[in-house]
Design a protein around this motif. Structure first.
Motif, PDB file in Angstrom:
ATOM      1  N   LEU A  16      -3.122  11.895  -5.959  1.00 30.61           N
ATOM      2  CA  LEU A  16      -1.821  11.264  -6.160  1.00 30.61           C
ATOM      3  C   LEU A  16      -1.945   9.747  -6.092  1.00 30.61           C
ATOM      4  O   LEU A  16      -1.350   9.032  -6.896  1.00 30.61           O
ATOM      5  N   LEU A  17      -2.737   9.252  -5.178  1.00 31.75           N
ATOM      6  CA  LEU A  17      -2.948   7.811  -5.074  1.00 31.75           C
ATOM      7  C   LEU A  17      -3.637   7.272  -6.328  1.00 31.75           C
ATOM      8  O   LEU A  17      -3.254   6.225  -6.853  1.00 31.75           O
ATOM      9  N   ALA A  18      -4.627   7.986  -6.832  1.00 28.95           N
ATOM     10  CA  ALA A  18      -5.312   7.587  -8.068  1.00 28.95           C
ATOM     11  C   ALA A  18      -4.340   7.624  -9.250  1.00 28.95           C
ATOM     12  O   ALA A  18      -4.341   6.725 -10.098  1.00 28.95           O
ATOM     13  N   HIS A  19      -3.494   8.656  -9.301  1.00 29.38           N
ATOM     14  CA  HIS A  19      -2.500   8.780 -10.371  1.00 29.38           C
ATOM     15  C   HIS A  19      -1.492   7.636 -10.298  1.00 29.38           C
ATOM     16  O   HIS A  19      -1.094   7.085 -11.325  1.00 29.38           O
ATOM     17  N   TYR A  20      -1.094   7.265  -9.100  1.00 27.84           N
ATOM     18  CA  TYR A  20      -0.182   6.138  -8.914  1.00 27.84           C
ATOM     19  C   TYR A  20      -0.809   4.851  -9.445  1.00 27.84           C
ATOM     20  O   TYR A  20      -0.170   4.090 -10.168  1.00 27.84           O
ATOM     21  N   ASN A  21      -2.069   4.614  -9.089  1.00 26.08           N
ATOM     22  CA  ASN A  21      -2.748   3.397  -9.536  1.00 26.08           C
ATOM     23  C   ASN A  21      -2.854   3.328 -11.055  1.00 26.08           C
ATOM     24  O   ASN A  21      -2.783   2.246 -11.630  1.00 26.08           O
ATOM     25  N   LYS A  22      -3.014   4.473 -11.712  1.00 24.43           N
ATOM     26  CA  LYS A  22      -3.076   4.508 -13.170  1.00 24.43           C
ATOM     27  C   LYS A  22      -1.693   4.337 -13.798  1.00 24.43           C
ATOM     28  O   LYS A  22      -1.567   3.814 -14.903  1.00 24.43           O
ATOM     29  N   MET A  31       0.839  -1.185   0.000  1.00 27.49           N
ATOM     30  CA  MET A  31       0.000   0.000   0.000  1.00 27.49           C
ATOM     31  C   MET A  31       0.878   1.240   0.000  1.00 27.49           C
ATOM     32  O   MET A  31       1.807   1.346   0.786  1.00 27.49           O
ATOM     33  N   ALA A  32       0.562   2.159  -0.844  1.00 32.48           N
ATOM     34  CA  ALA A  32       1.316   3.406  -0.936  1.00 32.48           C
ATOM     35  C   ALA A  32       1.023   4.288   0.269  1.00 32.48           C
ATOM     36  O   ALA A  32      -0.090   4.312   0.788  1.00 32.48           O
ATOM     37  N   SER A  33       2.054   5.006   0.701  1.00 35.65           N
ATOM     38  CA  SER A  33       1.929   5.924   1.830  1.00 35.65           C
ATOM     39  C   SER A  33       2.237   7.334   1.349  1.00 35.65           C
ATOM     40  O   SER A  33       3.238   7.555   0.669  1.00 35.65           O
ATOM     41  N   ILE A  34       1.368   8.268   1.697  1.00 38.15           N
ATOM     42  CA  ILE A  34       1.557   9.666   1.306  1.00 38.15           C
ATOM     43  C   ILE A  34       1.530  10.504   2.572  1.00 38.15           C
ATOM     44  O   ILE A  34       0.568  10.454   3.334  1.00 38.15           O
ATOM     45  N   LYS A  35       2.610  11.263   2.789  1.00 40.25           N
ATOM     46  CA  LYS A  35       2.708  12.124   3.968  1.00 40.25           C
ATOM     47  C   LYS A  35       3.139  13.512   3.525  1.00 40.25           C
ATOM     48  O   LYS A  35       3.830  13.667   2.525  1.00 40.25           O
ATOM     49  N   PHE A  36       2.745  14.503   4.298  1.00 34.72           N
ATOM     50  CA  PHE A  36       3.159  15.877   4.045  1.00 34.72           C
ATOM     51  C   PHE A  36       4.093  16.293   5.161  1.00 34.72           C
ATOM     52  O   PHE A  36       3.835  16.011   6.331  1.00 34.72           O
ATOM     53  N   ILE A  37       5.178  16.962   4.788  1.00 34.51           N
ATOM     54  CA  ILE A  37       6.185  17.379   5.764  1.00 34.51           C
ATOM     55  C   ILE A  37       6.645  18.798   5.465  1.00 34.51           C
ATOM     56  O   ILE A  37       6.460  19.295   4.348  1.00 34.51           O
ATOM     57  N   ILE A  38       7.203  19.440   6.474  1.00 34.77           N
ATOM     58  CA  ILE A  38       7.918  20.696   6.278  1.00 34.77           C
ATOM     59  C   ILE A  38       9.339  20.457   6.761  1.00 34.77           C
ATOM     60  O   ILE A  38       9.565  19.649   7.666  1.00 34.77           O
ATOM     61  N   LYS A  39      10.298  21.115   6.142  1.00 31.22           N
ATOM     62  CA  LYS A  39      11.698  20.882   6.467  1.00 31.22           C
ATOM     63  C   LYS A  39      12.326  22.000   7.286  1.00 31.22           C
ATOM     64  O   LYS A  39      13.434  21.845   7.772  1.00 31.22           O
ATOM     65  N   THR A  40      11.637  23.113   7.431  1.00 34.02           N
ATOM     66  CA  THR A  40      12.201  24.241   8.177  1.00 34.02           C
ATOM     67  C   THR A  40      11.211  24.712   9.232  1.00 34.02           C
ATOM     68  O   THR A  40      10.027  24.392   9.177  1.00 34.02           O
ATOM     69  N   LYS A  43       4.298   3.659 -16.446  1.00 33.02           N
ATOM     70  CA  LYS A  43       5.274   4.756 -16.445  1.00 33.02           C
ATOM     71  C   LYS A  43       6.370   4.445 -15.441  1.00 33.02           C
ATOM     72  O   LYS A  43       6.171   3.676 -14.506  1.00 33.02           O
ATOM     73  N   THR A  44       7.504   5.092 -15.624  1.00 29.76           N
ATOM     74  CA  THR A  44       8.581   4.988 -14.658  1.00 29.76           C
ATOM     75  C   THR A  44       8.240   5.877 -13.475  1.00 29.76           C
ATOM     76  O   THR A  44       8.033   7.073 -13.634  1.00 29.76           O
ATOM     77  N   LEU A  45       8.176   5.280 -12.305  1.00 29.26           N
ATOM     78  CA  LEU A  45       7.828   6.034 -11.105  1.00 29.26           C
ATOM     79  C   LEU A  45       9.108   6.551 -10.464  1.00 29.26           C
ATOM     80  O   LEU A  45       9.799   5.823  -9.763  1.00 29.26           O
ATOM     81  N   ASN A  46       9.409   7.814 -10.753  1.00 29.74           N
ATOM     82  CA  ASN A  46      10.609   8.446 -10.217  1.00 29.74           C
ATOM     83  C   ASN A  46      10.259   9.866  -9.782  1.00 29.74           C
ATOM     84  O   ASN A  46       9.093  10.263  -9.803  1.00 29.74           O
ATOM     85  N   LEU A  47      11.268  10.607  -9.383  1.00 29.48           N
ATOM     86  CA  LEU A  47      11.036  11.963  -8.891  1.00 29.48           C
ATOM     87  C   LEU A  47      10.386  12.843  -9.954  1.00 29.48           C
ATOM     88  O   LEU A  47       9.508  13.648  -9.648  1.00 29.48           O
ATOM     89  N   GLN A  48      10.775  12.683 -11.206  1.00 28.09           N
ATOM     90  CA  GLN A  48      10.177  13.484 -12.272  1.00 28.09           C
ATOM     91  C   GLN A  48       8.686  13.180 -12.424  1.00 28.09           C
ATOM     92  O   GLN A  48       7.880  14.067 -12.673  1.00 28.09           O
TER      93      GLN A  48
END
Length: 108
Positions: free
Chosen positions: A70-76, A1-10, A81-86
């Motif tokens: 994003l989860l729907a886009h991942y499933n499609k 199962m994919a995990s999606i989290k939101f973070i701040i770095k500063t 497609k190559t799942l990378n940072l781009q």
């Protein structure tokens, strides 16, 4: 199962919100278009602290919607497609399609 989290770095008045997408062995982090005061952010929950203002409520809703999309886009995309940072960056900020200017006269 994919995990999606939101973070701040500063810990600043205008901290950029990042999205982290994790699906073994993929682990991607990309910048979103939103920023928040770090005092209004819950690192444990990965979302705004009990949103009281309309602006924070809207941000919370936008982040939830981004997560679902994003989860729907991942499933499609999986297997197609190559799942990378781009891939993640293109989802957050889709590339603009440039209309080409015709370089020839219409045939009669």
């Amino acid at each position: 199962m994919a995990s999606i989290k939101f973070i701040i770095k500063t810990k600043s008045a205008t901290s950029t919100i990042y999205v982290r997408f994790k699906q073994s062995p993929i682990d991607l982090t990309a910048k979103t278009n939103w920023a928040i005061n770090s005092k209004d952010w819950s690192s444990k929950k990965g979302k705004p602290n009990s949103p009281k203002s309309a602006e924070l409520k809207q941000l919370d809703t936008d982040l939830q919607q981004l997560s679902l999309n994003l989860l729907a886009h991942y499933n499609k995309s999986v297997g197609k497609k190559t799942l990378n940072l781009q891939w993640l960056k293109d989802f957050i900020n889709p590339p603009q399609i440039v209309n080409e200017i015709p370089n020839k006269v219409v045939d009669y």
